[in-house]
Design a protein around this motif. Structure first.
Motif, short mmCIF file in Angstrom:
data_model
loop_
_atom_site.label_atom_id
_atom_site.label_comp_id
_atom_site.label_asym_id
_atom_site.label_seq_id
_atom_site.Cartn_x
_atom_site.Cartn_y
_atom_site.Cartn_z
N LEU A 181 -5.50 10.27 -5.78
CA LEU A 181 -5.44 9.14 -4.85
C LEU A 181 -6.80 8.61 -4.46
CD1 LEU A 181 -2.53 10.29 -2.53
CD2 LEU A 181 -2.43 8.85 -4.57
N TRP A 182 -7.84 9.39 -4.61
CA TRP A 182 -9.18 8.94 -4.23
C TRP A 182 -9.89 8.18 -5.36
CZ3 TRP A 182 -7.49 13.93 -4.78
CH2 TRP A 182 -7.95 14.62 -5.88
N LYS A 183 -9.26 8.12 -6.53
CA LYS A 183 -9.85 7.40 -7.66
C LYS A 183 -9.49 5.91 -7.57
CE LYS A 183 -11.30 10.71 -10.56
NZ LYS A 183 -12.33 10.72 -11.53
N ALA A 184 -10.42 5.07 -7.99
CA ALA A 184 -10.17 3.63 -8.00
C ALA A 184 -9.01 3.31 -8.94
CB ALA A 184 -11.43 2.90 -8.45
N HIS A 185 -8.29 2.24 -8.63
CA HIS A 185 -7.15 1.84 -9.44
C HIS A 185 -6.91 0.35 -9.25
CE1 HIS A 185 -4.37 1.33 -6.02
NE2 HIS A 185 -5.20 2.18 -5.46
N ARG A 186 -6.02 -0.20 -10.07
CA ARG A 186 -5.63 -1.60 -9.94
C ARG A 186 -4.11 -1.71 -10.03
NH1 ARG A 186 -8.84 -5.41 -9.12
NH2 ARG A 186 -7.47 -6.97 -10.03
N SER A 187 -3.44 -0.90 -9.24
CA SER A 187 -1.99 -0.86 -9.35
C SER A 187 -1.26 -1.48 -8.15
CB SER A 187 -1.52 0.58 -9.58
OG SER A 187 -2.02 1.45 -8.60
N HIS A 188 -2.00 -2.08 -7.21
CA HIS A 188 -1.32 -2.79 -6.12
C HIS A 188 -0.60 -4.00 -6.71
CE1 HIS A 188 -2.79 -0.69 -2.57
NE2 HIS A 188 -3.95 -0.56 -3.21
N PHE A 189 0.47 -4.40 -6.08
CA PHE A 189 1.27 -5.52 -6.58
C PHE A 189 0.43 -6.78 -6.72
CE2 PHE A 189 4.55 -2.66 -5.15
CZ PHE A 189 5.59 -2.86 -6.04
N PHE A 238 5.30 -10.63 -7.43
CA PHE A 238 3.99 -10.14 -7.88
C PHE A 238 4.14 -9.26 -9.12
CE2 PHE A 238 1.70 -10.32 -3.49
CZ PHE A 238 1.58 -11.68 -3.61
N ALA A 239 5.12 -8.39 -9.12
CA ALA A 239 5.32 -7.48 -10.25
C ALA A 239 5.67 -8.26 -11.51
CB ALA A 239 6.41 -6.46 -9.93
N ARG A 240 6.50 -9.28 -11.37
CA ARG A 240 6.89 -10.09 -12.54
C ARG A 240 5.71 -10.87 -13.09
NH1 ARG A 240 12.73 -12.30 -10.68
NH2 ARG A 240 13.88 -10.44 -11.29
N SER A 241 4.90 -11.44 -12.20
CA SER A 241 3.75 -12.20 -12.69
C SER A 241 2.72 -11.26 -13.30
CB SER A 241 3.13 -13.07 -11.59
OG SER A 241 2.72 -12.28 -10.50
N GLY A 242 2.76 -9.99 -12.91
CA GLY A 242 1.84 -9.00 -13.48
C GLY A 242 2.23 -8.51 -14.86
N THR A 243 3.46 -8.89 -15.30
CA THR A 243 3.89 -8.46 -16.64
C THR A 243 3.58 -9.50 -17.69
OG1 THR A 243 6.11 -9.36 -16.26
CG2 THR A 243 5.75 -7.04 -15.70
N ALA A 275 0.83 -1.22 0.00
CA ALA A 275 0.00 0.00 0.00
C ALA A 275 0.85 1.26 0.00
CB ALA A 275 -0.94 -0.01 1.19
N THR A 276 1.89 1.28 0.82
CA THR A 276 2.75 2.47 0.89
C THR A 276 3.45 2.71 -0.44
OG1 THR A 276 3.10 2.10 3.25
CG2 THR A 276 4.69 3.51 2.12
N LEU A 277 4.02 1.67 -1.01
CA LEU A 277 4.71 1.82 -2.30
C LEU A 277 3.74 2.23 -3.40
CD1 LEU A 277 7.14 -1.24 -2.19
CD2 LEU A 277 7.69 1.18 -1.84
N THR A 278 2.55 1.64 -3.39
CA THR A 278 1.54 1.98 -4.40
C THR A 278 1.12 3.44 -4.27
OG1 THR A 278 0.77 -0.30 -4.50
CG2 THR A 278 -0.74 1.38 -5.31
N LEU A 279 0.86 3.88 -3.05
CA LEU A 279 0.48 5.29 -2.84
C LEU A 279 1.58 6.24 -3.29
CD1 LEU A 279 -1.36 5.37 0.59
CD2 LEU A 279 -2.25 6.13 -1.60
N ARG A 326 1.75 6.31 -7.08
CA ARG A 326 0.62 7.05 -7.65
C ARG A 326 0.78 8.55 -7.44
NH1 ARG A 326 -4.83 5.47 -5.96
NH2 ARG A 326 -5.40 6.37 -7.95
N MET A 327 1.31 8.95 -6.28
CA MET A 327 1.54 10.38 -6.02
C MET A 327 2.60 10.92 -6.98
SD MET A 327 1.25 10.91 -1.85
CE MET A 327 2.97 10.60 -1.66
N THR A 328 3.67 10.16 -7.20
CA THR A 328 4.73 10.65 -8.09
C THR A 328 4.26 10.72 -9.54
OG1 THR A 328 5.67 8.44 -8.34
CG2 THR A 328 6.60 9.83 -6.61
#
Length: 94
Positions: free
Chosen positions: A16-24, A83-88, A2-6, A9-11
């Motif tokens: 941040l209040w919009k829905a997303h699917r970017s968690h690992f 997780f990131a590798r399987s997501g690619t 969650a911290t890395l995803t936030l 997304r900030m960078t």
């Protein structure tokens, strides 16, 4: 996760209040990993982290605690990389 995803997304300037699917774990699922595989990896990592916590309590020494902390950070990092590798990968047919 969650911290890395936030932070990511900030960078990127995302709202941040919009829905997303970017968690690992979401990227791993979207990339074709099964829920069972994702949960199994998280459970194994959590069991290892619990064991490291017990070791650091049992061996009440700064050096042991530092080694346990570093080992835990590496384990979590490896989980997120897996997780990131399987997501690619392309999603597997259902």
């Amino acid at each position: 996760d969650a911290t890395l995803t936030l932070f990511a997304r900030m960078t990127r300037g995302e709202r941040l209040w919009k829905a997303h699917r970017s968690h690992f774990y979401q990227r791993a699922f979207d990339g074709g990993s099964s829920v069972q595989s994702i949960v199994a990896r998280v459970v194994v990592t959590n069991l290892a982290l619990a064991a490291l916590a017990l070791i650091s309590i049992w061996q009440d020494a700064v050096v042991v605690s530092a080694i346990c902390l570093a080992t835990g950070a590496v384990l979590v990092g490896l989980l997120l990389v897996s997780f990131a590798r399987s997501g690619t990968r392309s999603p597997q047919p259902g």
